[in-house]
Design an enzyme around this catalytic site. Sequence first.
Site, PDB file in Angstrom:
ATOM      1  N   ASP A  29       0.842  -1.198   0.000  1.00 28.98           N
ATOM      2  CA  ASP A  29       0.000   0.000   0.000  1.00 28.98           C
ATOM      3  C   ASP A  29       0.881   1.254   0.000  1.00 28.98           C
ATOM      4  O   ASP A  29       1.912   1.317   0.679  1.00 28.98           O
ATOM      5  CB  ASP A  29      -0.910  -0.006   1.235  1.00 28.98           C
ATOM      6  CG  ASP A  29      -2.095   0.936   1.089  1.00 28.98           C
ATOM      7  OD1 ASP A  29      -3.231   0.432   1.015  1.00 28.98           O
ATOM      8  OD2 ASP A  29      -1.883   2.163   1.067  1.00 28.98           O
ATOM      9  N   ASN A  86     -13.061  -3.839   2.501  1.00 28.38           N
ATOM     10  CA  ASN A  86     -14.022  -2.758   2.690  1.00 28.38           C
ATOM     11  C   ASN A  86     -14.979  -2.724   1.506  1.00 28.38           C
ATOM     12  O   ASN A  86     -14.548  -2.865   0.355  1.00 28.38           O
ATOM     13  CB  ASN A  86     -13.289  -1.415   2.793  1.00 28.38           C
ATOM     14  CG  ASN A  86     -12.316  -1.381   3.974  1.00 28.38           C
ATOM     15  OD1 ASN A  86     -12.585  -1.974   5.013  1.00 28.38           O
ATOM     16  ND2 ASN A  86     -11.194  -0.704   3.807  1.00 28.38           N
ATOM     17  N   GLY A  92     -15.829   2.029   4.065  1.00 27.70           N
ATOM     18  CA  GLY A  92     -14.569   2.753   3.927  1.00 27.70           C
ATOM     19  C   GLY A  92     -13.837   2.463   2.634  1.00 27.70           C
ATOM     20  O   GLY A  92     -12.637   2.707   2.519  1.00 27.70           O
ATOM     21  N   GLN A  93     -14.556   1.936   1.623  1.00 35.79           N
ATOM     22  CA  GLN A  93     -13.895   1.635   0.350  1.00 35.79           C
ATOM     23  C   GLN A  93     -13.611   2.926  -0.406  1.00 35.79           C
ATOM     24  O   GLN A  93     -14.496   3.780  -0.552  1.00 35.79           O
ATOM     25  CB  GLN A  93     -14.788   0.712  -0.505  1.00 35.79           C
ATOM     26  CG  GLN A  93     -14.107   0.257  -1.789  1.00 35.79           C
ATOM     27  CD  GLN A  93     -14.905  -0.799  -2.550  1.00 35.79           C
ATOM     28  OE1 GLN A  93     -16.038  -1.133  -2.181  1.00 35.79           O
ATOM     29  NE2 GLN A  93     -14.318  -1.332  -3.612  1.00 35.79           N
ATOM     30  N   SER A  94     -12.375   3.080  -0.866  1.00 33.15           N
ATOM     31  CA  SER A  94     -12.017   4.277  -1.634  1.00 33.15           C
ATOM     32  C   SER A  94     -11.561   3.945  -3.045  1.00 33.15           C
ATOM     33  O   SER A  94     -11.615   4.799  -3.931  1.00 33.15           O
ATOM     34  CB  SER A  94     -10.935   5.085  -0.909  1.00 33.15           C
ATOM     35  OG  SER A  94      -9.756   4.336  -0.786  1.00 33.15           O
ATOM     36  N   HIS A  99     -10.256  -5.460  -3.190  1.00 30.58           N
ATOM     37  CA  HIS A  99      -8.927  -5.726  -2.658  1.00 30.58           C
ATOM     38  C   HIS A  99      -9.037  -6.165  -1.217  1.00 30.58           C
ATOM     39  O   HIS A  99      -9.918  -5.719  -0.478  1.00 30.58           O
ATOM     40  CB  HIS A  99      -8.032  -4.488  -2.773  1.00 30.58           C
ATOM     41  CG  HIS A  99      -8.668  -3.234  -2.255  1.00 30.58           C
ATOM     42  ND1 HIS A  99      -9.577  -2.518  -3.006  1.00 30.58           N
ATOM     43  CD2 HIS A  99      -8.550  -2.585  -1.076  1.00 30.58           C
ATOM     44  CE1 HIS A  99      -9.992  -1.472  -2.310  1.00 30.58           C
ATOM     45  NE2 HIS A  99      -9.392  -1.490  -1.124  1.00 30.58           N
ATOM     46  N   LEU A 100      -8.111  -7.021  -0.853  1.00 28.70           N
ATOM     47  CA  LEU A 100      -7.986  -7.478   0.524  1.00 28.70           C
ATOM     48  C   LEU A 100      -6.771  -6.774   1.127  1.00 28.70           C
ATOM     49  O   LEU A 100      -5.700  -6.749   0.521  1.00 28.70           O
ATOM     50  CB  LEU A 100      -7.815  -9.000   0.515  1.00 28.70           C
ATOM     51  CG  LEU A 100      -7.595  -9.752   1.822  1.00 28.70           C
ATOM     52  CD1 LEU A 100      -8.110 -11.169   1.685  1.00 28.70           C
ATOM     53  CD2 LEU A 100      -6.124  -9.766   2.188  1.00 28.70           C
ATOM     54  N   HIS A 101      -6.962  -6.166   2.290  1.00 26.92           N
ATOM     55  CA  HIS A 101      -5.840  -5.556   3.005  1.00 26.92           C
ATOM     56  C   HIS A 101      -5.219  -6.611   3.912  1.00 26.92           C
ATOM     57  O   HIS A 101      -5.923  -7.263   4.699  1.00 26.92           O
ATOM     58  CB  HIS A 101      -6.322  -4.418   3.914  1.00 26.92           C
ATOM     59  CG  HIS A 101      -6.915  -3.236   3.220  1.00 26.92           C
ATOM     60  ND1 HIS A 101      -6.225  -2.074   2.995  1.00 26.92           N
ATOM     61  CD2 HIS A 101      -8.159  -3.026   2.723  1.00 26.92           C
ATOM     62  CE1 HIS A 101      -7.013  -1.192   2.398  1.00 26.92           C
ATOM     63  NE2 HIS A 101      -8.196  -1.749   2.224  1.00 26.92           N
TER      64      HIS A 101
HETATM   65  P1  5GP Z   1      -9.851   1.079   0.503  1.00 24.67           P
HETATM   66  O1  5GP Z   1      -9.998   2.350   1.306  1.00 24.67           O
HETATM   67  O2  5GP Z   1     -10.532   1.213  -0.848  1.00 24.67           O
HETATM   68  O3  5GP Z   1     -10.256  -0.159   1.237  1.00 24.67           O
HETATM   69  O4  5GP Z   1      -8.303   0.904   0.247  1.00 24.67           O
HETATM   70  C1  5GP Z   1      -7.628   1.453  -0.833  1.00 24.67           C
HETATM   71  C2  5GP Z   1      -6.166   1.447  -0.499  1.00 24.67           C
HETATM   72  O5  5GP Z   1      -5.436   1.691  -1.681  1.00 24.67           O
HETATM   73  C3  5GP Z   1      -5.751   2.520   0.511  1.00 24.67           C
HETATM   74  O6  5GP Z   1      -5.155   1.895   1.639  1.00 24.67           O
HETATM   75  C4  5GP Z   1      -4.776   3.376  -0.279  1.00 24.67           C
HETATM   76  O7  5GP Z   1      -3.693   3.823   0.533  1.00 24.67           O
HETATM   77  C5  5GP Z   1      -4.304   2.453  -1.372  1.00 24.67           C
HETATM   78  N1  5GP Z   1      -3.912   3.103  -2.606  1.00 24.67           N
HETATM   79  C6  5GP Z   1      -4.601   4.068  -3.273  1.00 24.67           C
HETATM   80  N2  5GP Z   1      -3.970   4.396  -4.410  1.00 24.67           N
HETATM   81  C7  5GP Z   1      -2.852   3.615  -4.470  1.00 24.67           C
HETATM   82  C8  5GP Z   1      -1.786   3.498  -5.437  1.00 24.67           C
HETATM   83  O8  5GP Z   1      -1.751   4.175  -6.464  1.00 24.67           O
HETATM   84  N3  5GP Z   1      -0.823   2.588  -5.160  1.00 24.67           N
HETATM   85  C9  5GP Z   1      -0.823   1.820  -4.034  1.00 24.67           C
HETATM   86  N4  5GP Z   1       0.175   0.949  -3.869  1.00 24.67           N
HETATM   87  N5  5GP Z   1      -1.818   1.910  -3.111  1.00 24.67           N
HETATM   88  C10 5GP Z   1      -2.809   2.797  -3.324  1.00 24.67           C
END
Ligand code: 5GP
Length: 113
Positions: A29, A86, A92-94, A99-101
């Site tokens: 990330d 998420n 909290g999905q952005s 994706h799995l964290h």
């Molecule tokens: P979400 O909030 O959707 O569950 O998680 C998205 C994740 O993607 C966030 O933790 C954010 O830091 C990460 N992220 C967003 N853009 C990029 C990118 O361009 N490269 C990488 N490696 N991570 C990203």
Amino acid sequence: MDCIFCKIANKEIPARIAFESDRVIAFHDLFPQAPTHVLVIPKTHISTLNDVPAEQAPVLGELVSAATTIAKELGLADAGYRVVMNCNADGGQSVYHIHLHLLGGRHMAWPPG
Ligand code: 5GP
Ligand code: ZN
């Protein structure tokens, strides 16, 4: 399609790759929330968990399996780690490519905020 994770999967934009198989790719990330923070994604674009058709459900198992492999490789398995997915705004999905964290390297409180 203008999807940042599709571009990472296609190697159009760089990322620090942690794992790759035919259907799954994992990368660190950009804004880590723990000493280890890896994102595990299907190479196929799926926007949210709500959009996983039954015939593609096995890829969710592949995401978890990749995460456990990475956790072992990075030495997290014994101390422990967290996996999180998420979904949509309240989850909290952005980034709208599932994706799995995989988070590890520190103690994580429960419940999350
Ligand atoms: P979400 O909030 O959707 O569950 O998680 C998205 C994740 O993607 C966030 O933790 C954010 O830091 C990460 N992220 C967003 N853009 C990029 C990118 O361009 N490269 C990488 N490696 N991570 C990203
Ligand atoms: Zn995508």
